[in-house]
Design a protein around this motif. Sequence first.
Motif, PDB file in Angstrom:
ATOM      1  N   GLY A 372       0.895  -1.063  -0.002  1.00  0.00           N
ATOM      2  CA  GLY A 372       0.086  -0.097   0.002  1.00  0.00           C
ATOM      3  C   GLY A 372       0.878   1.280  -0.027  1.00  0.00           C
ATOM      4  O   GLY A 372       0.280   2.340  -0.620  1.00  0.00           O
ATOM      5  N   LEU A 373       1.868   1.218   0.714  1.00  0.00           N
ATOM      6  CA  LEU A 373       2.868   2.521   1.031  1.00  0.00           C
ATOM      7  C   LEU A 373       3.317   2.781  -0.532  1.00  0.00           C
ATOM      8  O   LEU A 373       3.709   3.608  -0.933  1.00  0.00           O
ATOM      9  N   ALA A 374       3.929   1.481  -0.888  1.00  0.00           N
ATOM     10  CA  ALA A 374       4.777   1.639  -2.368  1.00  0.00           C
ATOM     11  C   ALA A 374       3.780   2.255  -3.344  1.00  0.00           C
ATOM     12  O   ALA A 374       4.190   2.985  -4.324  1.00  0.00           O
ATOM     13  N   GLN A 375       2.552   1.690  -3.476  1.00  0.00           N
ATOM     14  CA  GLN A 375       1.584   2.255  -4.329  1.00  0.00           C
ATOM     15  C   GLN A 375       1.376   3.811  -4.421  1.00  0.00           C
ATOM     16  O   GLN A 375       1.238   4.521  -5.190  1.00  0.00           O
ATOM     17  N   ASN A 376       1.182   4.260  -2.941  1.00  0.00           N
ATOM     18  CA  ASN A 376       0.961   5.603  -2.580  1.00  0.00           C
ATOM     19  C   ASN A 376       2.067   6.552  -3.111  1.00  0.00           C
ATOM     20  O   ASN A 376       1.978   7.455  -3.886  1.00  0.00           O
ATOM     21  N   PHE A 377       3.444   5.795  -3.080  1.00  0.00           N
ATOM     22  CA  PHE A 377       4.341   6.633  -3.349  1.00  0.00           C
ATOM     23  C   PHE A 377       4.446   6.751  -4.801  1.00  0.00           C
ATOM     24  O   PHE A 377       4.969   7.906  -5.128  1.00  0.00           O
TER      25      PHE A 377
END
Length: 437
Positions: A372-377
């Motif tokens: 989720g964090l990677a996608q948002n980044f």
Amino acid sequence: MHKPVSGFSKMSKQEKIDWLARNYFSNNSEAMNILMQYWNSDAKLQRLHDDFTENAVSNYYLPFGIAPNFLINDKLYTLPMVIEESSVVAAASNAAKFWLNRGGFHAEVLSTEKNGQVHLDYFGDKQLLIDFFEAIKPRLFEAVSEIEKNMKKRGGGLKDIELIDSSGSLKGYYQLHCSFNTKDAMGANFINSCLEAIATTFEEESLGFEPFLKNTESPKVVLSILSNYVPECLVKAWVSCPVSALLKNATNAEVFAQDFVRAVDIANAEVRRAVTHNKGIMNGVDAVVVATGNDFRAVEAGVHAYAAKNGAYRSLTHATIENDEFTFSIEIPLALGTVGGLTSLHPMVKFALQLLHKPSAEELMKIVAVAGLAQNFAAIRSLVTTGIQKGHMKMHLMNILNQLEATSEEKEKAVRHFVKNTVSHSAAVEFIEKLRA
């Protein structure tokens, strides 16, 4: 218009398909062919799929993608992602590659408690209910002793039961709030079985509680069910590096970091932006959750409730610059399992878990939070630099070409052409038409 059907669930699979084709499609054979071409050629595997749900007539395929190079807590992972949105796996892979040489991702599980409630109606003397609950609380634990025997061997089980007065929000409403640890199982069936046993024992004991009889007012169980809101089952993930390490040019890096933080602040302040911002996070979360056979609907509901835990819907991620250090983080509730359910049945789920080094539930929580964090980044990086559509439409080009039934040669030429040209449906149609002319 067809008539209502009776006994549909008792029909054979072929009879169900015949009924659908006969009542909803002018071309019966074409409808039947569409359904049947997605059947698995392995009859045993197809029967397994048919047993996953009621009235199954075919399979609905989604792409099983791979996002490599995820360095999480100094361990390298390749993430399985099941999703149809064209740019998601590419964005996750780009974010993983970006952070690979900047320290990678870090994650930790903050807590693993899950919960469920026995919901009660009671309009009598509150103190009587408190006295009754305290008197029979040991019996409520005894009521689940057989159910939790195996779970206890693994270190889990029912942890506590609280009587909660919720009559301030709804007259006469009380709950038995039960907390659980289900270890590597998601635990839905276990929790619900425990809750129903607690509810039955609670009601039976209340019928013999003399103060209730004297006051002609006893509690009534309305329903008992687990909750998909699990704010005590939390995981945190983050990335961090010096601002100057974000880009080769130090000045550009500083501007990028400031714009990135500002973008996250906007999502924290404006609900309309927050919803789209968090949807992008869930692109990554859901893709791994589905691939590993977990319940993405439960995860979605719980995560979005958590985003509004302080009374307003806000960003699930946070970004800061302190002492020239850029930090980007996420904290989300995730109730996941790596045993039970589809994990031991669906061949692709077993493959996905093997790909992830056979993680425990806690390890899977970390992996999913990082996704989720990677996608948002990746999304924010695009938004504050080139814009989201440039990369998205490049990925969407193949969908357009498939709609136009482009040949392999036409696709190859189109991809080369749109490296330097703006992608749109009309532009793709025009290019293919010129090729064919």
